[in-house]
Design an enzyme around this catalytic site. Structure first.
Site, PDB file in Angstrom:
ATOM      1  N   CYS B  76      10.983  39.259 -28.799  1.00  0.00           N
ATOM      2  CA  CYS B  76      11.473  37.876 -28.934  1.00  0.00           C
ATOM      3  C   CYS B  76      10.702  37.153 -30.039  1.00  0.00           C
ATOM      4  CB  CYS B  76      11.425  37.139 -27.592  1.00  0.00           C
ATOM      5  SG  CYS B  76      12.318  35.575 -27.634  1.00  0.00           S
ATOM      6  N   HIS B 175      14.564  40.478 -24.103  1.00  0.00           N
ATOM      7  CA  HIS B 175      13.365  40.705 -23.290  1.00  0.00           C
ATOM      8  C   HIS B 175      13.537  41.969 -22.453  1.00  0.00           C
ATOM      9  CE1 HIS B 175      11.063  36.991 -23.999  1.00  0.00           C
ATOM     10  NE2 HIS B 175      12.250  36.475 -24.266  1.00  0.00           N
ATOM     11  N   GLU B 177      11.414  43.451 -20.736  1.00  0.00           N
ATOM     12  CA  GLU B 177      10.647  43.324 -19.475  1.00  0.00           C
ATOM     13  C   GLU B 177      11.391  42.501 -18.438  1.00  0.00           C
ATOM     14  OE1 GLU B 177      10.266  41.623 -22.159  1.00  0.00           O
ATOM     15  OE2 GLU B 177       9.399  39.635 -21.802  1.00  0.00           O
TER      16      GLU B 177
END
Lengths: 259, 201
Positions: B76, B175, B177
């Site tokens: 990001c 993202h 994660e």
């Protein structure tokens, strides 16, 4: 294509998930970490976690519950409740939140939105607006977990908040909250006309048809609901199937496996 | 050991948890000296480019990252920081990938939520079909000078770069994660690249 998001909301008081009707008559609905994990596994696009007594009790957000929840889910987590400063927001982000919602402190001092957006980027600043109908097409903003009328026009506040730095609006109709009478489509449409940040509809979800209305007629980008999930009327998966049949673009279950 | 750069803003818990899930140890790095103990870097995540860049300069990590030759994954804002400069703050970034960072065209903005990622078949996406959805939350995206480094794109108003790779320097605008199983798989793919580079070294 950007998918419409389904966001189970965990209202938390004293470390337990609770749910009330029109912000009162609160009953226990379970453990926040367990519920967040269950909803994420069902296909929730995001989890929203509101510490609903934080502001009224002058308490900080329960960071350890945030951390334990964030460690168990691999979808985004939005956390609100009791955030009054840039440092409060930093603490919530570092505990594992992806976005932070503010209400009371921003109404009291709107520049907080600007400060948080400058420090962390507007994409993680969510302005939560709790609104109650004053007269047709007119809504007032409430603070302190719905306990105080701020006597501020909700649509005007939405516009100002977005211009100051809110990257998303979480708009809750207090009139509809917990009633299952459907989202307040007039409120959503009125706010959509003045902002181009993402809009999360909240308050009043009774079923899939209400969500279809909020995402189409209300022009919302996401729908938030609590009771229908906590009471087991829908799983996130069964809800998404109904939305998909109604022509709403939702995120489907991934074919990717890990490990 | 993977070093996760701490530039003072945002959520580092999610990425360190996700690396643990794929079986890789990580440590937070907030000074250039701490880079001595790591052989790969993740540059996260949430934040704004200006304050993040200022923090990297204060700690000397900006110079250390410019000269870093091991595997690197920017996520990001961490992806955006790899480029020459950003329109968000009108200040120079790390400049290890050529191009600028600009606001994306689509509305609503920020581009928030799950969107399709169409990829070129780069090993970073091994086991992940093109068109799989990942989670985004951003208003800006890099515009690389050289199209050849683009390994994935996404559409919101217009097509923008969702991932780029220049040898072992990689960046993703979404993202991983926070992107469910697809994101975990992508991080596992990055970790296997790190392990390959360890064997070569």
């Amino acid at each position: 294509m950007l998918r419409k998001r389904i966001i189970p909301c965990l209202d938390v008081a004293d470390g337990r998930v609770v749910k009330g009707i029109q912000f009162v008559d609160i009953v226990d609905a379970g453990d926040p970490v367990e519920l967040a994990s269950r909803y994420a596994a069902q296909g929730a696009d995001e989890i929203c976690f509101l510490d609903i007594t934080a502001s009224s009790d002058e308490r900080r957000t329960l960071l350890d519950v945030v951390a334990r929840t964030a460690a168990r889910v691999n979808v985004p987590l939005t956390v609100g409740g009791g955030v009054r400063s840039v440092e409060d927001m930093r603490a919530v982000l570092r505990a594992g939140a992806d976005k932070v919602a503010v209400n009371t402190a921003a109404v009291r001092r709107p520049d907080l939105l600007k400060e948080c957006a400058t420090t962390f980027g507007r994409q993680c600043v969510v302005l939560a607006i709790d609104a109650r109908t004053v007269s047709p097409q007119s809504w007032s903003v409430y603070t302190h977990g719905g306990r105080r009328d701020a006597a501020v026009d909700a649509v005007g506040w939405a516009e100002l908040g977005a211009s100051l730095g809110a990257g998303e609006l979480l708009v809750t109709s207090m009139d509809r909250d917990g009633t299952k009478d459907g989202y307040d489509l007039d409120l959503l449409s009125a706010i959509r006309r003045v902002v181009d940040v993402p809009l999360i509809a909240s308050g009043g979800a009774g079923g899939a048809a209400d969500m279809v209305d909020a995402l189409s007629k209300g022009h919302a980008d996401a729908v938030l609901a609590a009771s229908i999930f906590h009471h087991g009327e829908y799983t996130v998966g069964t809800l998404k199937q109904e939305l998909s049949r109604a022509g709403i673009a939702v995120r489907e279950e991934s074919s990717v496996t890990w490990p | 050991m993977i070093g996760v750069i701490d530039h003072g803003a945002g959520n580092l818990v999610s990425i360190t948890n996700a690396l643990t899930t794929v079986g890789e140890d990580s440590t937070l790095v907030s000074s250039s000296q701490e880079l001595a103990d790591v052989d790969a870097i993740v540059l996260p995540g949430v934040g704004a480019t200006g304050p993040a860049m200022a923090r990297l300069q204060e700690t000397g990590l900006d110079m250390a990252l410019r000269s870093w030759s091991g595997p690197l994954l920017g996520i990001c804002v961490g992806f955006q920081l790899l480029f020459d400069r950003s329109d968000e703050d009108h200040r120079p970034c790390l400049g290890v990938m050529q191009g600028n960072v600009s606001e994306i065209a689509g509305r609503p903005l920020p581009h928030t939520g799950w969107n399709d990622v169409d990829h070129t078949g780069d090993p970073l996406f091994s086991g992940i079909p093109s068109g799989e959805t990942f989670y985004f939350v951003h208003s800006f995206a890099p515009v690389p000078r050289d199209d050849e480094i683009v390994i994935a794109t996404t559409h919101h108003g217009d097509t923008f770069v969702a991932a780029a790779r220049d040898r072992n320097r990689i960046g993703v605008q979404f993202h991983p994660e926070r992107s469910g199983a697809s994101g975990t798989r992508l991080l596992a793919n990055f970790v296997s690249m790190v392990r390959t580079s360890r064997r070569v070294a």
